[in-house]
Design an enzyme around this catalytic site. Structure first.
Site, short mmCIF file in Angstrom:
data_model
loop_
_atom_site.label_atom_id
_atom_site.label_comp_id
_atom_site.label_asym_id
_atom_site.label_seq_id
_atom_site.Cartn_x
_atom_site.Cartn_y
_atom_site.Cartn_z
N HIS A 27 -5.24 4.95 6.43
CA HIS A 27 -4.78 6.30 5.83
C HIS A 27 -3.58 5.98 5.55
CE1 HIS A 27 -7.58 7.54 2.86
NE2 HIS A 27 -8.35 7.56 3.56
N ASP A 34 1.07 -1.33 0.37
CA ASP A 34 0.11 -0.31 -0.01
C ASP A 34 0.67 1.31 0.23
OD1 ASP A 34 -2.68 1.05 0.76
OD2 ASP A 34 -1.44 2.07 1.56
N GLU A 68 0.83 5.37 0.69
CA GLU A 68 0.62 6.82 0.63
C GLU A 68 1.36 7.96 0.12
OE1 GLU A 68 -2.00 7.53 1.96
OE2 GLU A 68 -2.35 5.49 2.67
N ASP A 125 -2.67 -0.18 6.72
CA ASP A 125 -4.02 -0.73 5.27
C ASP A 125 -3.07 -1.84 4.52
OD1 ASP A 125 -5.34 1.56 6.26
OD2 ASP A 125 -4.49 3.02 4.16
#
Length: 580
Positions: free
Chosen positions: A174, A32, A34, A179
């Site tokens: 987040h 994952d 960001e 995540d």
């Protein structure tokens, strides 16, 4: 002997390649990211990478690093993720973080929720570094969930909803590693469900489609009378009530897919079970079909269409025309010379847009009429410095009019004053780690920006009494559309060998007569006008004629949309809610 053995394998067995690779024996790297925005090609950067390596249900290792993006993190993203500029200061740059991740993930099957986003970012920066991209096989848990999770199981296939459904040990928040951990549990939950349906290998996982009932297949004959041409189709029940409206470039082929394994949505299976007939409406162009679909959905409000059900329920922010103008929420646009912002998707969104304007501009918020001799005790807003207080004579007409001019310019041309004011407020709150309060301001600003962009784009086209445009389609023919006051009035395709000028003039002469709508509103639903704008803004469009002035401000609100849309999509993917 060799020939006999080969024959036995062909007749009754499958080779090891055909059997596939058992899921229990594979190593999966669940990743994952960001980021600072929605697209690496538009300059968005990675701010965090989190990954978990698993095999046979056992965690083999974890990878996590913040990444210095080399640029300021937008306040919207800081509010969403909790990752601030101070946190990434001194973190590795992507030039060193990416090789470290690729080394960790080597030999694995990559897994991500909405994989095109995460994998797309990683591939982009690998290409920038001229680093060969490993030949990863990829599993997208969002795509997989849409095949096996029904609406009875969860309201949607967003990560937070699936994490709750499968009892994930980590709540997505987040942050990349959290995540990724939640996605591991979702992956295992999906595999458990698929195992019960005979899916045990990676090959079976990647090609799985939902089963189609015999009753669903038996209704294939409903598509037989439809043409192989573009248009709109309507599924109806035994009482002729419209169940669903859709569009296709090939009506017959598309409708037949509802009775085969090509259609995997569970709600569509339910709809097909109720269907007794299908009506097809041929259209000259895909845009005409899209517009007809919108109009038919608005007319019939089919229970199996999830969008566009109530376009008549609109809300606007109005800047009144009176001696001391003010802002108010209204449900209709009148031809009264006032300025309007909207429409908004809901009353709550309209209220958010109104709040952000009141926070930026100190115009009065009372509904009372104020004359030249009006004198009243000022309200608490005046005492707080949030109203110029014309009711007690604190502001003269010239000062108040200057603020109103700036407010009107913000609504119609430049949103900078609002954006800068709210960004400053959000930055201050984020620095104090008051993310929840900052989030309220973020949502209000997003509601305003979306409405301002919509007002400016739609209003520009709606002001033109006629726009005639053409575009060469994939088959080489020219599609022509006549748009009047933002409404599609005619559509056609110039026949091969025909006189193009004569055809266009005939199309204009036979086009629908459209009356202008009051004020700046289009003579159609805003959705229709936006769909037309999407077509007009495509490459290759040729404007044949424009009656009126079709312009959109260069410094308008549209330039602010990208980051807000990225935040909305990211929040929806995890929170399981729809941002107004």
């Amino acid at each position: 002997m060799t020939s006999s053995r080969a024959g036995a394998l062909w007749e009754g067995q499958r080779s090891f390649d055909e059997l596939g690779r058992p899921l229990r024996d594979l190593t999966f790297c669940v990743v994952d990211l960001e980021t600072t925005g929605g697209s690496p090609t538009s300059g968005s950067m990675i701010t965090e990478i989190g990954a978990v390596k698993v095999r046979g249900g056992e965690v083999l290792g974890e990878f996590q690093t913040l990444v210095d993006p080399g640029t300021e993190i937008p306040p919207f993203i800081a509010v969403l993720t909790g990752i601030t500029n101070a946190m990434v200061a001194g973190a590795p740059r992507i030039e060193s973080a990416l090789p470290a991740f690729l080394e960790f993930a080597a030999g694995s099957v990559l897994v991500a929720h909405n994989a095109p986003f995460d994998v797309g970012f990683l591939q982009h920066f690998a290409a920038l570094q001229q680093r060969p991209w490993p030949r990863f096989e990829v599993v997208d848990t969002a795509r997989l969930a849409r095949k096996v999770v029904t609406r009875d199981d969860a309201p949607n296939c967003k990560l937070s909803s699936l994490a709750r459904l499968f009892g994930a040990g980590t709540t997505p928040n987040h942050r990349a590693l959290a995540d990724a951990r939640a996605t591991v549990d979702v992956l295992h939950g999906l595999m458990g469900r698929l195992g019960g349906q005979g899916v045990h290998t990676l090959e079976e996982l990647q090609t799985f489609t939902s089963r189609v009932s015999a009753a669903q297949r038996r209704k294939r004959h409903l598509a037989e009378g439809l043409p192989h041409s573009p248009g709109v189709y309507l599924f109806r029940d035994q009482t002729q009530r419209v169940l669903y409206v859709g569009t296709s470039k090939d009506l017959r082929t598309r409708v037949r897919s509802y009775f085969t394994a090509s259609e995997t949505r569970s709600r569509m299976g339910e709809m097909v079970g109720l269907a007794a007939s299908v009506t097809g409406i041929e259209c000259a162009t895909p845009l005409e079909a899209a517009v007809r679909e919108l109009r038919l959905i608005a007319e019939h409000k089919p229970r199996y269409n999830r969008r566009s059900k109530h376009p008549e329920k609109t809300h606007f922010v109005k800047l009144t025309r009176e001696p001391w103008p003010r802002l108010s929420l209204v449900s209709k646009v009148l031809d009264d010379g006032a300025d309007y912002l909207g429409p908004f998707s809901s009353r709550r969104a309209a209220q958010s847009g109104l709040d952000v304007l009141h926070e930026t501009f100190p115009v009065r918020q009372c509904a009372d009429r104020i004359g030249p001799r009006t004198r009243r005790t000022p309200c608490v807003l005046a005492e707080m410095g949030r109203c110029l207080s014309p009711c007690d004579g604190s502001a003269d007409e010239a000062t108040y009019a200057a603020v109103v001019r700036q407010l009107r310019d913000t609504l119609l041309r430049r949103p900078d004053a609002v954006v800068e004011q709210i960004n400053r407020r959000m930055n201050a709150l984020a620095d104090d780690e008051r993310f929840e309060e900052a989030g309220v301001h973020r949502d209000r600003l997003a509601a305003f920006v979306r409405a301002a962009a919509r007002t400016q784009r739609v209003g520009a086209l709606s002001g033109c009494s006629e726009v005639v445009a053409a575009r060469r389609e994939d088959d080489g023919r020219w599609a022509v559309h006549v748009v009047r006051f933002g409404r599609l009035a005619a559509a056609g395709v110039i026949p091969a060998g025909a006189d193009a000028v004569a055809y266009v003039e005939q199309l204009r002469a036979s086009a629908e007569t459209v009356r202008t709508a009051p004020g700046p509103a289009p003579a159609a639903t805003v959705e229709e006008t936006e769909r037309i704008l999407g077509w007009l803004e495509q490459p290759g469009i040729r404007l044949v004629d424009v009656l009126g002035e079709w312009v959109c401000p260069v410094a308008g609100a549209t330039k602010e949309l990208a980051v807000h849309e990225r935040v909305r999509r990211s929040r929806d993917a995890l929170a399981g809610t729809v941002t107004p």
